[in-house]
Enzyme design. Structure first.
Site, PDB file in Angstrom:
ATOM      1  CD  GLU A  56       1.224  -3.747   5.228  1.00 10.09           C
ATOM      2  OE1 GLU A  56       1.640  -4.494   4.316  1.00 10.09           O
ATOM      3  OE2 GLU A  56       0.293  -2.940   5.058  1.00 10.09           O
TER       4      GLU A  56
ATOM      5  CD  GLU B  66      -4.583  -4.859   1.148  1.00 12.25           C
ATOM      6  OE1 GLU B  66      -4.652  -4.546   2.349  1.00 12.25           O
ATOM      7  OE2 GLU B  66      -3.536  -4.792   0.487  1.00 12.25           O
TER       8      GLU B  66
END
Length: 268
Positions: free
Chosen positions: A127, A189
């Site tokens: 993250e 991602e």
């Protein structure tokens, strides 16, 4: 006339772009300043804290904070974050997020899947990787360019007053209903997986835990994950394969960290 106006708008937007490189060397066109993104991240996080239930158990907060501090310790000062704010939200969601300006949110549901500090570090590193790679800025910039008629945002990003609040929240990876994370693109991602793997290794967390974590995530999904080409996330299998390919380099960073005395003692 309409075509001319669209062309002029496109040229104006392009003129405001800054071409830069992500931490992995990928070229990005960014239209917002770091200050703009930090303001948006701070305002969004403040709103979340007002609406979501926050965990007050010091044992849980110390555990998550210990991991976050270790992960962010190696983040260069050039990102403009002097101190990271870490909040644990009481929610069954298996998720976490990080916002521009140095804000990290972790849901208690994730801690039921990430069984140890190394696995939780894999998610938190991922993250934080989104922030370091300017993924929110990249997505907002793309949204702004493709929606020509969108109102140009002011530098302060007054969330209470802008008409396109939903667009900005999605750009940050947040849904209209707080706590529901909107996925970034597959390329972003995968890039965050690589950055996060290196971050956790440099912090002294075992890189192999990233693989066991995603195996656990696949199990927790109950096999309900859509096929990769129908999803913005890489498939669990693809993600694990990519992490495995980068494991040798990550293990070298981990060995260096341990040799330097970095092996965080984060316990719940």
């Amino acid at each position: 006339m309409k075509k001319t106006l669209i062309a002029l708008t496109a040229l104006t937007l392009l003129g405001g772009c800054q071409l830069t490189k992500s931490p992995t060397g990928r070229t990005q066109a960014l239209m917002y300043s770091n200050a703009d993104m930090s303001n948006l991240g701070a305002q969004s996080f403040d709103e979340m804290k007002k609406k979501e239930k926050i965990v007050t158990d010091p044992r849980v907060n110390n555990y998550v904070g210990c991991i976050a501090n270790a992960i962010t310790a190696s983040v260069d000062n050039s990102y403009g974050v002097n101190e990271w704010e870490v909040i644990v939200f009481d929610s069954p969601q298996i998720n976490a997020f990080a916002l521009p300006g140095g804000h990290i949110g972790v849901y208690t549901g994730l801690m039921n899947v990430a069984k140890n500090a190394d696995q939780l570090a894999a998610v938190m590193g991922h993250e934080v990787g989104h922030v370091l790679a300017n993924h929110s800025n990249e997505r907002l910039s793309r949204n702004k360019f493709t929606s020509m008629g969108m109102q140009v945002a002011n530098g302060a990003f007054d969330l209470a007053g802008i008409e396109n609040k939903k667009i900005y929240m999605q750009g940050l990876g947040l849904g209209a209903q707080y706590g529901v994370a909107m996925p970034f693109g597959r390329k972003q991602e995968s890039e965050s997986d690589k950055i996060g793997l290196d971050l956790m290794a440099k912090a002294g967390f075992k890189p192999e835990a990233s693989v066991s974590l995603w195996q656990a995530m696949a199990k927790a999904s109950g096999g309900n994950q859509p096929m990769e080409f129908l999803s913005t996330h890489p498939s669990n299998e693809r993600r694990i394969n990519d992490l495995t390919k980068n494991m040798s380099a990550a293990n070298a960073l981990y060995t260096q960290a341990v040799s330097a005395g970095k092996r965080p003692n984060c316990k719940l």
